[in-house]
Design an enzyme around this catalytic site. Structure first.
Site, PDB file in Angstrom:
ATOM      1  N   ASP A   9       0.874  -1.161   0.000  1.00  0.00           N
ATOM      2  CA  ASP A   9       0.000   0.000   0.000  1.00  0.00           C
ATOM      3  C   ASP A   9       0.920   1.223   0.000  1.00  0.00           C
ATOM      4  O   ASP A   9       2.087   1.127   0.407  1.00  0.00           O
ATOM      5  CB  ASP A   9      -0.874  -0.031   1.265  1.00  0.00           C
ATOM      6  CG  ASP A   9      -1.672   1.241   1.450  1.00  0.00           C
ATOM      7  OD1 ASP A   9      -2.449   1.583   0.539  1.00  0.00           O
ATOM      8  OD2 ASP A   9      -1.489   1.898   2.485  1.00  0.00           O
ATOM      9  N   ASP A  11      -0.064   5.155   0.779  1.00  0.00           N
ATOM     10  CA  ASP A  11      -0.317   6.183   1.792  1.00  0.00           C
ATOM     11  C   ASP A  11      -0.486   5.554   3.169  1.00  0.00           C
ATOM     12  O   ASP A  11      -1.364   4.712   3.372  1.00  0.00           O
ATOM     13  CB  ASP A  11      -1.556   6.999   1.415  1.00  0.00           C
ATOM     14  CG  ASP A  11      -1.429   7.608   0.029  1.00  0.00           C
ATOM     15  OD1 ASP A  11      -0.552   8.462  -0.158  1.00  0.00           O
ATOM     16  OD2 ASP A  11      -2.187   7.201  -0.872  1.00  0.00           O
TER      17      ASP A  11
END
Length: 210
Positions: A9, A11
């Site tokens: 991922d 952010d």
């Protein structure tokens, strides 16, 4: 486990979560990110980004903002001998019912086809429950929850002891994933991306000790 690729991922996992980030000036590495991806690169492990970016669909920033931020991420990683090999993003909101938004597996399927990936040799690292579900739904060998970003709240949702994670840095966890009755994916929790990668490499290099 033979580790050939790690999906991240973005952010809250690799960079500080600025909430609907579309400005490259806002890209800030979470401490340890450069070293972590540099270590994977040195071992020949591919690195990929898979990110939900509903801000594009909601009109908060254009698709070009995503690409500009990814370019900046690459610039920040370069001094560490690190790079992202490829990335996928979902621009849709949760109400649109697409197949590319995590925890659905559209982004995995795209990367799998493009790079001939073997799920049994891949891991997922992220700060949300959806990231663990994404890894489980894709049938990846391992999924790791980090405490950075929204990770502490995610740990709380799953009934995990964040303090114990911080004490150990990286540990195997057993918790039910929402809507998932069975999964062959091994679940771990880590303080941050650096300890997550250190743990993954330890599993890959010393499987009998994991």
């Amino acid at each position: 486990m033979e580790l050939s690729a790690v999906l991240f991922d973005r952010d809250g996992t690799l960079i500080v979560d600025k909430h609907y980030l579309g400005d490259p000036e806002g890209v800030e590495l979470i401490p340890g990110t450069g070293e972590a991806l540099g270590a994977l690169h040195s071992w020949g492990v591919k690195t990929f980004v898979v990110s939900n970016q509903s801000g594009i669909g909601r009109g908060y920033f254009p698709e070009s903002g995503w690409h500009a931020c990814e370019k900046r991420l690459g610039e920040l990683l370069a001094p560490f001998g690190a790079a992202v090999d490829d990335e996928r993003f979902c621009p849709h909101g949760p109400e649109e019912g697409c197949r590319c938004r995590k925890p659905d597996t559209g982004m995995w399927e795209s990367l799998k086809t493009a790079h001939n990936l073997d799920a049994s040799r891949c891991a997922m690292v992220g700060d949300k429950v959806e990231d663990l579900l994404f890894g489980a739904n894709a049938g990846l060998a391992v999924a790791v929850l980090v405490l950075s970003g929204k990770g502490e709240k995610s740990a709380e949702k799953l009934g995990l002891d964040a303090e114990e994670v911080r004490r150990q840095g990286f540990l195997a966890v057993s918790c039910p994933l929402p809507g998932k009755t069975q999964s062959g994916t091994r679940l771990f929790a880590a303080t941050n991306v650096r300890t997550a990668v250190e743990g993954l490499l330890a599993i890959a290099l010393f499987p009998s000790e994991a």
